[in-house]
Design an enzyme around this catalytic site. Structure first.
Site, PDB file in Angstrom:
ATOM      1  N   GLN A 233      -8.006  12.174   1.205  1.00 52.28           N
ATOM      2  CA  GLN A 233      -7.172  13.334   1.515  1.00 52.28           C
ATOM      3  C   GLN A 233      -6.430  13.887   0.299  1.00 52.28           C
ATOM      4  OE1 GLN A 233      -5.491  11.239   5.243  1.00 52.28           O
ATOM      5  NE2 GLN A 233      -5.501  13.376   5.829  1.00 52.28           N
TER       6      GLN A 233
ATOM      7  N   HIS B 200     -20.309  18.154   2.193  1.00 50.04           N
ATOM      8  CA  HIS B 200     -21.278  18.829   1.323  1.00 50.04           C
ATOM      9  C   HIS B 200     -22.539  19.266   2.065  1.00 50.04           C
ATOM     10  CE1 HIS B 200     -19.408  16.631  -2.384  1.00 50.04           C
ATOM     11  NE2 HIS B 200     -18.690  17.655  -1.980  1.00 50.04           N
TER      12      HIS B 200
ATOM     13  N   ASP C 278     -13.246  17.601  -2.633  1.00 53.78           N
ATOM     14  CA  ASP C 278     -13.753  17.428  -4.005  1.00 53.78           C
ATOM     15  C   ASP C 278     -12.602  17.359  -5.014  1.00 53.78           C
ATOM     16  OD1 ASP C 278     -16.198  17.655  -2.833  1.00 53.78           O
ATOM     17  OD2 ASP C 278     -16.868  19.409  -3.977  1.00 53.78           O
TER      18      ASP C 278
ATOM     19  N   ARG D 150       2.661   4.080   0.518  1.00 51.60           N
ATOM     20  CA  ARG D 150       1.439   3.648   1.176  1.00 51.60           C
ATOM     21  C   ARG D 150       0.298   4.572   0.751  1.00 51.60           C
ATOM     22  NH1 ARG D 150      -0.833   4.840   6.969  1.00 51.60           N
ATOM     23  NH2 ARG D 150      -2.659   3.508   6.836  1.00 51.60           N
TER      24      ARG D 150
ATOM     25  N   HIS E 204      -9.335   3.745   4.671  1.00 52.90           N
ATOM     26  CA  HIS E 204      -8.821   4.921   5.384  1.00 52.90           C
ATOM     27  C   HIS E 204      -9.959   5.952   5.432  1.00 52.90           C
ATOM     28  CE1 HIS E 204      -4.868   7.093   6.526  1.00 52.90           C
ATOM     29  NE2 HIS E 204      -5.853   7.900   6.882  1.00 52.90           N
TER      30      HIS E 204
ATOM     31  N   ASN F 211      -7.060   1.522   8.627  1.00 44.98           N
ATOM     32  CA  ASN F 211      -6.226   2.556   9.223  1.00 44.98           C
ATOM     33  C   ASN F 211      -6.891   3.075  10.496  1.00 44.98           C
ATOM     34  OD1 ASN F 211      -4.002   4.606   9.105  1.00 44.98           O
ATOM     35  ND2 ASN F 211      -5.784   5.964   9.210  1.00 44.98           N
ATOM     36  N   GLU F 212      -6.219   2.864  11.627  1.00 42.72           N
ATOM     37  CA  GLU F 212      -6.602   3.477  12.893  1.00 42.72           C
ATOM     38  C   GLU F 212      -8.027   3.193  13.349  1.00 42.72           C
ATOM     39  OE1 GLU F 212      -5.630   7.644  12.790  1.00 42.72           O
ATOM     40  OE2 GLU F 212      -3.478   7.208  12.843  1.00 42.72           O
TER      41      GLU F 212
ATOM     42  N   ASN G 178       0.794   3.770  13.685  1.00 41.17           N
ATOM     43  CA  ASN G 178       0.819   5.212  13.434  1.00 41.17           C
ATOM     44  C   ASN G 178       1.086   5.904  14.757  1.00 41.17           C
ATOM     45  OD1 ASN G 178       0.026   4.564  10.860  1.00 41.17           O
ATOM     46  ND2 ASN G 178      -1.963   5.616  10.960  1.00 41.17           N
TER      47      ASN G 178
ATOM     48  N   TYR H 234       2.363   9.671  16.600  1.00 43.71           N
ATOM     49  CA  TYR H 234       2.671  11.094  16.452  1.00 43.71           C
ATOM     50  C   TYR H 234       3.109  11.756  17.747  1.00 43.71           C
ATOM     51  CZ  TYR H 234       0.460  10.978  11.827  1.00 43.71           C
ATOM     52  OH  TYR H 234       0.156  10.697  10.520  1.00 43.71           O
TER      53      TYR H 234
ATOM     54  N   GLU I  64       2.829   5.467   9.847  1.00 40.75           N
ATOM     55  CA  GLU I  64       2.703   6.926   9.823  1.00 40.75           C
ATOM     56  C   GLU I  64       3.492   7.514  10.978  1.00 40.75           C
ATOM     57  OE1 GLU I  64      -1.252   8.686   9.779  1.00 40.75           O
ATOM     58  OE2 GLU I  64      -1.945   7.193   8.350  1.00 40.75           O
TER      59      GLU I  64
HETATM   60  C1  GBH Z   1      -3.617  10.141  11.265  1.00 40.13           C
HETATM   61  O1  GBH Z   1      -4.424  10.138  12.380  1.00 40.13           O
HETATM   62  C2  GBH Z   1      -4.419   9.787  10.049  1.00 40.13           C
HETATM   63  O2  GBH Z   1      -4.236   8.424   9.724  1.00 40.13           O
HETATM   64  C3  GBH Z   1      -4.158  10.647   8.862  1.00 40.13           C
HETATM   65  O3  GBH Z   1      -5.160  10.463   7.921  1.00 40.13           O
HETATM   66  C4  GBH Z   1      -4.042  12.089   9.309  1.00 40.13           C
HETATM   67  O4  GBH Z   1      -3.918  12.949   8.226  1.00 40.13           O
HETATM   68  C5  GBH Z   1      -2.854  12.195  10.201  1.00 40.13           C
HETATM   69  O5  GBH Z   1      -2.905  11.303  11.262  1.00 40.13           O
HETATM   70  C6  GBH Z   1      -2.651  13.590  10.800  1.00 40.13           C
HETATM   71  O6  GBH Z   1      -3.691  13.933  11.671  1.00 40.13           O
HETATM   72  O7  GBH Z   1      -6.261  14.834  21.470  1.00 40.13           O
HETATM   73  O8  GBH Z   1      -8.611  14.501  21.290  1.00 40.13           O
HETATM   74  O9  GBH Z   1      -7.577  16.335  20.120  1.00 40.13           O
HETATM   75  C7  GBH Z   1      -3.853  10.688  13.536  1.00 40.13           C
HETATM   76  C8  GBH Z   1      -4.673  10.303  14.710  1.00 40.13           C
HETATM   77  C9  GBH Z   1      -5.519  12.357  15.480  1.00 40.13           C
HETATM   78  C10 GBH Z   1      -4.854  10.617  16.995  1.00 40.13           C
HETATM   79  C11 GBH Z   1      -5.616  13.313  16.631  1.00 40.13           C
HETATM   80  C12 GBH Z   1      -4.892  11.595  18.121  1.00 40.13           C
HETATM   81  C13 GBH Z   1      -5.874  13.547  18.979  1.00 40.13           C
HETATM   82  C14 GBH Z   1      -7.281  13.967  19.226  1.00 40.13           C
HETATM   83  N1  GBH Z   1      -4.599  11.275  15.751  1.00 40.13           N
HETATM   84  N2  GBH Z   1      -5.869  12.618  17.857  1.00 40.13           N
HETATM   85  S1  GBH Z   1      -7.434  14.974  20.646  1.00 40.13           S
END
Ligand code: GBH
Length: 489
Positions: free
Chosen positions: A26, A46, A59, A84, A129, A173-174, A316, A318, A385
């Site tokens: 990233q 690509h 890239d 991290r 990752h 990661n995840e 992680n 959100y 995260e």
């Molecule tokens: C993280 O994943 C990653 O570790 C990180 O690389 C990334 O940049 C960051 O979050 C932000 O996205 O409800 O079916 O549309 C987050 C993982 C991604 C889990 C989206 C829930 C919902 C998919 N999340 N996902 S959906």
């Protein structure tokens, strides 16, 4: 306890640690520089750029590969305890295998680690990752159990090259994203869609690769290096839409199938996949005519090796979903969703970030932390995260500030509830390549101008607010850094 009371306000104990995170693909760029091999993300962007909403790729990304010293200075400015970041496997093993170790890749990470340590910032390293060497995808990727050995070869080189200075390791990661998104639903490279099959095969390999890596550290490195090895799981909170038995069961299944899938084998006292997962998938597989469950099974020896194989619970988090039972007629068979039987959606009335899945529900993190506490006997949780996206990249990023303030307040309350949370990591240090969303969704504390060859970074208002939280240990919703406008209440 990791908190104390200052007047009426909860605050973070001086031992509580704050950091920021990124991931190699990233931010690094330099995709083919200094002998790096091709990853599945190089390959996908690509060869099938239409998968990425803006047709972009990593890239160059933030060109972090060429900006170690200045970026570490920014981390110093933020006042973080740790950084991290992840290591790119194909930068270390260009062929994917241990036949050839790319010294320039080792040198790059040595430079970053040494620069961090010279400034008293602890490196926290993610081994994987998402940027798998393309060569390993061509033999099937994570659904191929041979990758257990290949991953351990890689981890061994990381421990022996960097373990004298790196004391905090995250193997994966995840896993849910590595397995479901990549091999079941196609939302991440290599974008395969064998729903209900690919993701489960992947989970067996990934868990065994994790456990064998933990075993390797215990046998060959722990005595001399004295570090910690763990795993980071993604977990949304899910609560029932009503108090009907069906909806309550759906929400619980959602948590068991998304969190328990990888947490139960490692963190529960009984080990193995959650019972509800084994039973439901076996039952549905049989109805669908499969000769055996689509979910692989572990031997007793494997169950034992996995149990307790993490020194902390990397989390992680959100967002939060509201769950109800998935109507039978809406279920695609086979699929992971049919297997868990839950339909989880945006909680009514909630704010949405710049990512269509990111609903702002601050109390969700407190509920989830308490669920982890009771489910897995209060493990040490490191939040690896948490963060908020927008699309405009505005420097006056009040919505992001509000998110951090409210989520961190709920982390404090979870600690008061008795949750053993020691560490908090903001995603992300800077705007970066957001996988299938390219550069359209921005999570950074620093704005990055991707139209400028130099990729200049500018601190957003949230960077100063985060710095203030680290310094003062309290959430001050009225804090406005110099030069920024006050956020509307
Ligand atoms: C993280 O994943 C990653 O570790 C990180 O690389 C990334 O940049 C960051 O979050 C932000 O996205 O409800 O079916 O549309 C987050 C993982 C991604 C889990 C989206 C829930 C919902 C998919 N999340 N996902 S959906």
């Amino acid at each position: 306890l990791a908190y104390f009371c200052k007047g009426q306000q909860l605050s973070f104990d001086s031992n509580f640690r704050f950091g920021v995170a990124t991931a190699s693909y990233q931010v690094e760029g330099a995709w083919n520089i200094d002998g790096k091999g091709e990853s599945i993300w190089d390959h996908l962007t690509h060869t099938q750029s239409s998968y990425i909403v803006d047709g972009s790729n990593g890239d160059i990304a933030c060109d972090a590969y060429h900006k170690t010293a200045e970026d570490v200075q920014r981390l110093v400015d933020l006042g973080v305890d740790f950084y991290r970041f992840s290591i790119s496997w194909p930068r270390i093993f260009p062929s994917g295998h241990r036949n050839y170790i790319n010294q320039a890749g080792i040198d790059y990470y040595n430079g970053l680690i040494d620069e961090l340590l010279a400034h008293n910032i602890t490196p926290m390293v993610t081994m994987y990752h998402w940027d798998l060497p393309q060569s390993l995808q061509e033999i099937g990727g994570w659904p191929n159990p041979l990758l257990v050995n290949y991953f351990v070869d890689y981890a061994d080189v990381l421990f022996s090259s960097f373990g004298d200075r790196v004391k905090e390791w995250i193997t994966f990661n995840e896993p849910v994203q590595v397995c479901s998104d990549a091999y079941s639903t196609g939302g991440l490279a290599p974008a395969y869609t064998q729903d209900g099959i690919g993701g489960y095969l992947c989970s067996y390999t990934l868990l065994m690769a994790h456990a064998r890596t933990y075993e390797l550290y215990n046998n060959n490195y722990r005595d001399t290096q004295n570090g910690r090895v763990g795993i980071t799981l993604s977990a949304s909170w899910g609560y029932p839409a009503s108090n009907s038995d069906e909806d309550v069961e759906a929400a619980e299944n959602f948590l068991q199938f998304k969190v328990g899938w990888f947490a139960h084998p490692i963190f529960s006292s009984t080990g193995d996949f959650p019972t509800v997962m084994k039973e439901r998938i076996a039952q549905l597989s049989q109805e669908e005519g499969f000769p055996r469950s689509r979910l692989p099974s572990f031997t007793d020896e494997e169950v034992a090796l996995l149990k307790g194989s993490s020194d902390f619970f990397g989390l992680n988090h959100y967002t939060t979903n509201e769950c109800s039972v998935l109507p039978e007629e809406d279920a695609i068979r086979p699929s992971q969703q049919a297997d868990h039987g839950a339909l989880c959606v945006q909680p009514p009335g909630t704010e949405v970030g710049g990512s269509d899945w990111l609903y702002v529900v601050p109390e969700g993190i407190r509920n989830l932390l308490n669920w982890i506490r009771t489910e897995y006997d209060n493990p040490e949780v490191m939040i690896t995260e948490n963060g908020f996206s927008d699309r405009d990249g505005d420097l006056n990023d009040c919505r992001r500030i509000n998110y951090f303030n409210e989520y961190l307040q709920n982390v404090l309350e979870a600690i008061e509830d008795g949750c053993n949370v020691t560490t908090y990591t903001a995603w992300s240090f800077m705007d970066n390549f957001e996988w299938m969303k390219g550069y359209s969704e921005k999570f950074g504390l620093y704005y990055v101008d991707f139209n400028d060859d130099d990729r200049p970074r500018t601190p957003k208002m949230s960077a100063y607010v985060f710095k203030n939280i680290i310094q003062t240990r309290v959430i001050d919703t009225t804090y406005t850094p110099d030069g920024f406008e006050v956020c509307a209440a």
